[in-house]
Design a protein around this motif. Structure first.
Motif, PDB file in Angstrom:
ATOM      1  N   TYR A 119       0.879  -1.175   0.000  1.00  0.00           N
ATOM      2  CA  TYR A 119       0.000   0.000   0.000  1.00  0.00           C
ATOM      3  C   TYR A 119       0.915   1.223   0.000  1.00  0.00           C
ATOM      4  N   CYS A 120       0.943   1.952  -1.116  1.00  0.00           N
ATOM      5  CA  CYS A 120       2.036   2.892  -1.355  1.00  0.00           C
ATOM      6  C   CYS A 120       1.545   4.342  -1.321  1.00  0.00           C
ATOM      7  N   THR A 122       3.217   6.899   1.324  1.00  0.00           N
ATOM      8  CA  THR A 122       4.231   7.810   1.876  1.00  0.00           C
ATOM      9  C   THR A 122       5.360   8.096   0.876  1.00  0.00           C
ATOM     10  N   THR A 128       2.805  12.525   7.118  1.00  0.00           N
ATOM     11  CA  THR A 128       1.502  12.855   7.699  1.00  0.00           C
ATOM     12  C   THR A 128       0.660  13.653   6.704  1.00  0.00           C
ATOM     13  N   ILE A 151       8.422   5.760  -0.054  1.00  0.00           N
ATOM     14  CA  ILE A 151       9.360   5.229   0.952  1.00  0.00           C
ATOM     15  C   ILE A 151       8.596   4.560   2.087  1.00  0.00           C
ATOM     16  N   TRP A 152       9.348   3.702   2.811  1.00  0.00           N
ATOM     17  CA  TRP A 152       8.836   3.011   4.002  1.00  0.00           C
ATOM     18  C   TRP A 152       7.568   2.218   3.709  1.00  0.00           C
ATOM     19  N   ILE A 153       7.597   1.538   2.591  1.00  0.00           N
ATOM     20  CA  ILE A 153       6.413   0.793   2.178  1.00  0.00           C
ATOM     21  C   ILE A 153       6.544  -0.658   2.633  1.00  0.00           C
ATOM     22  N   HIS A 154       5.560  -1.062   3.425  1.00  0.00           N
ATOM     23  CA  HIS A 154       5.527  -2.430   3.943  1.00  0.00           C
ATOM     24  C   HIS A 154       5.412  -3.405   2.776  1.00  0.00           C
ATOM     25  N   LYS A 197      14.880  -2.066  10.872  1.00  0.00           N
ATOM     26  CA  LYS A 197      14.007  -1.319  11.764  1.00  0.00           C
ATOM     27  C   LYS A 197      14.243  -1.646  13.247  1.00  0.00           C
ATOM     28  N   VAL A 205      10.240  -3.655   4.881  1.00  0.00           N
ATOM     29  CA  VAL A 205       9.849  -2.284   4.541  1.00  0.00           C
ATOM     30  C   VAL A 205      10.946  -1.672   3.664  1.00  0.00           C
ATOM     31  N   ILE A 354       6.154   1.359  17.013  1.00  0.00           N
ATOM     32  CA  ILE A 354       5.598   1.794  15.723  1.00  0.00           C
ATOM     33  C   ILE A 354       4.089   2.035  15.803  1.00  0.00           C
ATOM     34  N   TYR A 358       2.648   4.583  12.767  1.00  0.00           N
ATOM     35  CA  TYR A 358       1.982   4.328  11.471  1.00  0.00           C
ATOM     36  C   TYR A 358       0.465   4.336  11.614  1.00  0.00           C
ATOM     37  N   THR A 361      -0.001   9.120  12.927  1.00  0.00           N
ATOM     38  CA  THR A 361       0.696   9.188  14.220  1.00  0.00           C
ATOM     39  C   THR A 361      -0.312   9.507  15.331  1.00  0.00           C
ATOM     40  N   GLN A 363      -0.220  11.900  17.391  1.00  0.00           N
ATOM     41  CA  GLN A 363      -0.563  13.332  17.395  1.00  0.00           C
ATOM     42  C   GLN A 363      -1.757  13.571  16.462  1.00  0.00           C
ATOM     43  N   ILE A 364      -1.705  12.898  15.313  1.00  0.00           N
ATOM     44  CA  ILE A 364      -2.793  13.090  14.347  1.00  0.00           C
ATOM     45  C   ILE A 364      -4.096  12.510  14.901  1.00  0.00           C
ATOM     46  N   MET A 367      -5.508  15.068  17.060  1.00  0.00           N
ATOM     47  CA  MET A 367      -6.104  16.153  16.265  1.00  0.00           C
ATOM     48  C   MET A 367      -7.494  15.753  15.782  1.00  0.00           C
TER      49      MET A 367
HETATM   50  C1  LIG Z   1       7.660   0.376   9.806  1.00  0.00           C
HETATM   51  C2  LIG Z   1       6.897   1.323   8.947  1.00  0.00           C
HETATM   52  C3  LIG Z   1       5.977   0.839   8.048  1.00  0.00           C
HETATM   53  C4  LIG Z   1       5.277   1.720   7.211  1.00  0.00           C
HETATM   54  N1  LIG Z   1       4.442   1.210   6.258  1.00  0.00           N
HETATM   55  C5  LIG Z   1       3.903   2.070   5.352  1.00  0.00           C
HETATM   56  C6  LIG Z   1       3.185   1.534   4.229  1.00  0.00           C
HETATM   57  O1  LIG Z   1       3.008   0.321   4.061  1.00  0.00           O
HETATM   58  N2  LIG Z   1       2.691   2.430   3.340  1.00  0.00           N
HETATM   59  C7  LIG Z   1       2.855   3.788   3.461  1.00  0.00           C
HETATM   60  O2  LIG Z   1       2.393   4.517   2.604  1.00  0.00           O
HETATM   61  N3  LIG Z   1       3.551   4.301   4.512  1.00  0.00           N
HETATM   62  C8  LIG Z   1       4.088   3.475   5.448  1.00  0.00           C
HETATM   63  N4  LIG Z   1       4.819   3.977   6.494  1.00  0.00           N
HETATM   64  C9  LIG Z   1       4.966   5.431   6.654  1.00  0.00           C
HETATM   65  C10 LIG Z   1       4.152   5.986   7.811  1.00  0.00           C
HETATM   66  O3  LIG Z   1       2.788   5.961   7.488  1.00  0.00           O
HETATM   67  C11 LIG Z   1       4.677   7.400   8.118  1.00  0.00           C
HETATM   68  O4  LIG Z   1       5.941   7.237   8.714  1.00  0.00           O
HETATM   69  C12 LIG Z   1       3.746   8.177   9.012  1.00  0.00           C
HETATM   70  O5  LIG Z   1       2.574   8.508   8.333  1.00  0.00           O
HETATM   71  C13 LIG Z   1       4.374   9.477   9.532  1.00  0.00           C
HETATM   72  O6  LIG Z   1       4.935  10.211   8.493  1.00  0.00           O
HETATM   73  P1  LIG Z   1       6.458  10.728   8.619  1.00  0.00           P
HETATM   74  O7  LIG Z   1       7.266   9.583   9.058  1.00  0.00           O
HETATM   75  O8  LIG Z   1       6.832  11.404   7.354  1.00  0.00           O
HETATM   76  O9  LIG Z   1       6.434  11.753   9.807  1.00  0.00           O
HETATM   77  P2  LIG Z   1       6.124  13.325   9.705  1.00  0.00           P
HETATM   78  O10 LIG Z   1       4.822  13.530   9.000  1.00  0.00           O
HETATM   79  O11 LIG Z   1       7.320  14.033   9.201  1.00  0.00           O
HETATM   80  O12 LIG Z   1       5.912  13.676  11.239  1.00  0.00           O
HETATM   81  C14 LIG Z   1       7.002  13.874  12.139  1.00  0.00           C
HETATM   82  C15 LIG Z   1       6.416  14.254  13.488  1.00  0.00           C
HETATM   83  O13 LIG Z   1       5.645  15.465  13.375  1.00  0.00           O
HETATM   84  C16 LIG Z   1       4.321  15.230  13.852  1.00  0.00           C
HETATM   85  N5  LIG Z   1       3.378  16.023  13.054  1.00  0.00           N
HETATM   86  C17 LIG Z   1       3.279  16.114  11.712  1.00  0.00           C
HETATM   87  N6  LIG Z   1       2.275  16.919  11.363  1.00  0.00           N
HETATM   88  C18 LIG Z   1       1.696  17.343  12.514  1.00  0.00           C
HETATM   89  C19 LIG Z   1       0.610  18.202  12.845  1.00  0.00           C
HETATM   90  N7  LIG Z   1      -0.150  18.779  11.888  1.00  0.00           N
HETATM   91  N8  LIG Z   1       0.306  18.400  14.150  1.00  0.00           N
HETATM   92  C20 LIG Z   1       1.030  17.807  15.121  1.00  0.00           C
HETATM   93  N9  LIG Z   1       2.075  16.985  14.880  1.00  0.00           N
HETATM   94  C21 LIG Z   1       2.404  16.762  13.594  1.00  0.00           C
HETATM   95  C22 LIG Z   1       4.088  13.757  13.690  1.00  0.00           C
HETATM   96  O14 LIG Z   1       3.053  13.279  14.553  1.00  0.00           O
HETATM   97  C23 LIG Z   1       5.468  13.186  14.034  1.00  0.00           C
HETATM   98  O15 LIG Z   1       5.574  13.113  15.434  1.00  0.00           O
HETATM   99  C24 LIG Z   1       5.492   3.119   7.345  1.00  0.00           C
HETATM  100  C25 LIG Z   1       6.415   3.607   8.274  1.00  0.00           C
HETATM  101  C26 LIG Z   1       7.124   2.731   9.050  1.00  0.00           C
HETATM  102  C27 LIG Z   1       8.150   3.297  10.000  1.00  0.00           C
END
Ligand SMILES: Cc1cc2nc3c(=O)[nH]c(=O)nc-3n(C[C@H](O)[C@H](O)[C@H](O)COP(=O)(O)OP(=O)(O)OC[C@H]3O[C@@H](n4cnc5c(N)ncnc54)[C@H](O)[C@@H]3O)c2cc1C
Length: 380
Positions: A119-120, A122, A128, A151-154, A197, A205, A354, A358, A361, A363-364, A367
């Motif tokens: 599921y792609c 990020t 976020t 990136i970070w696609i399971h 990880k 991932v 994690i 995922y 987050t 925080q979201i 919100m």
């Molecule tokens: C092991 C693993 C598996 C994953 N699998 C998938 C997958 O299969 N497919 C996929 O598409 N993605 C996947 N992801 C990605 C995952 O969904 C993202 O890491 C996640 O959505 C957070 O995005 P980011 O890492 O860019 O953090 P950022 O968005 O950069 O956030 C960094 C920090 O800022 C905070 N933040 C951001 N915006 C706000 C706001 N408006 N208010 C308050 N706080 C905020 C966040 O809560 C976090 O603490 C995976 C990640 C990991 C680590």
């Protein structure tokens, strides 16, 4: 509470499988960071993938409560394995809701794990804030050309089919995104290395890059421009799944901690005789129970067709935070042993983290909870 005879039966199947097959393999899977195909093949035979896929489409046709119960039990065995179940569930939900007759034929291969999915969403600049995605799909005759990177696609290192969110209209904001079903063995698709990880290390991932990948007209899932909406529409179920997974991780920690506390002796007694240790165990048990009830309540709302968004975010946020705090308590019960590789609680603590990141987050989630409260009232 909440569970029917069918739920209990399916829970027993998942629990037995977790006890006999998954949990005994978890330590080595974590150490070797290995994709456990042999476990997934057995799960497919037991019908533990695509829990909500209707019977006429080849699935068991169970409700969201069943899905949550299965996720908790599998995660009690090993959360990387449960995570695969969650991923397949999300993809199947999208296919069932939005797939054409032809696309739905993919369900057979997905449920049997003959074809592994990813599921792609990020991207490097869009985590976020999904609206920041830069991957594009541009018209090419009656098909499309895909360019960009995720990136970070399971499952990225092993997947056969990618469900890729791409921008189809640069001017239309969230209404300019669409989901494409991409054969990941096509020309122009390349994969980055497997990420190493902190936890859930059997889950593979990695990154995917698309360079002028040709897509046929039948690769568009659902309506053009509705990709963001489609993605959001499965989030409630996804969050219930992660909340259940977090509960299962913590339940495994509690079981290990109770057993260890009863056996480990200091000052001439089992450490479970000390109130300080008993309170750690009691706090774990009370929060697990609360998380489980939140999960079942949110899942029931989805099954009844009620607005479940706030409940799903509450369950995910509470269970994710709870898992990190209470698996830390499990480590504490083990003392120094809890910090050493090879002890289950050390892995559980790493695996839990994690759950706050995922599927949105925490925080979201807060919100979303606040937004719903302010929009619909404190008793909503
Ligand atoms: C092991 C693993 C598996 C994953 N699998 C998938 C997958 O299969 N497919 C996929 O598409 N993605 C996947 N992801 C990605 C995952 O969904 C993202 O890491 C996640 O959505 C957070 O995005 P980011 O890492 O860019 O953090 P950022 O968005 O950069 O956030 C960094 C920090 O800022 C905070 N933040 C951001 N915006 C706000 C706001 N408006 N208010 C308050 N706080 C905020 C966040 O809560 C976090 O603490 C995976 C990640 C990991 C680590």
């Amino acid at each position: 509470m909440f569970l029917t005879e069918t739920h209990v039966q399916v829970r027993e199947t998942a629990r037995n499988f977790a006890d006999t097959v998954i949990r005994p393999a978890a330590e080595s899977l974590d150490r070797e960071e290995r994709f456990p195909s042999e476990i997934y093949e057995q799960m497919a035979e037991l019908g533990l993938f695509g829990i909500g896929v209707p019977e006429e489409l080849g699935g068991p046709g169970f409700d969201t409560v069943t899905y949550a119960v299965v996720m908790e039990e599998l995660a009690r065995g090993y959360s990387s394995v449960a995570d695969q179940c969650g991923l397949v569930e999300l993809i199947c939900t999208l296919l069932v809701r939005h797939g054409t007759g032809e696309q739905k034929k993919l369900l057979g291969d997905v449920l049997s794990m003959r074809r592994k999915v990813a599921y792609c969403i990020t991207e490097p600049e869009a985590g976020t804030d999904v609206s920041g995605i830069r991957t594009t799909a541009t018209r090419d005759g009656d098909g499309w050309i895909l360019n960009g990177g995720k990136i970070w696609i399971h499952n990225a290192p092993v997947a056969d089919l990618g469900f890729v969110l791409a921008r189809t209209d640069k001017e239309a904001g969230n209404r300019g995104m669409s989901i494409f079903i991409v054969d990941l063995h096509s020309a122009g698709v390349s994969r980055g290395p497997k990420e190493h990880k902190m936890g859930q290390r059997a889950s593979q991932v990695g990154a995917l890059t698309f360079s002028d990948v040709k897509l046929g007209p039948d690769s568009l899932l659902g309506e053009e421009g509705r990709g963001f909406h489609m993605m959001m529409s499965v989030l409630d179920k996804g969050r219930v799944g992660i909340a259940a997974l977090a509960t299962g991780i913590t339940q495994a920690g509690l079981e290990a901690a109770v057993e260890y506390a009863s056996q480990r002796k200091q000052f001439g007694k089992a450490i479970s005789d000390f109130q300080g240790v008993q309170w750690l165990l009691a706090d774990m048990a009370k929060d697990i129970e609360a998380a489980r009830l939140l999960v079942l309540s949110a899942a029931t709302k989805i099954d009844r067709g009620e607005d479940a968004t706030k409940s799903c975010s509450i369950a995910k946020c509470f269970a994710g935070d709870m898992a990190v705090q209470r698996t830390s308590d499990a480590v504490q019960v083990f003392g120094g042993s809890g910090y050493i590789r090879g002890f289950e609680v050390e892995r559980l603590y790493r695996d839990a983290k994690i759950c706050q990141i995922y599927e949105g987050t925490n925080q979201i989630q807060r919100m979303i909870i606040a937004r719903e409260l302010l929009k619909k009232g404190a008793r909503s």
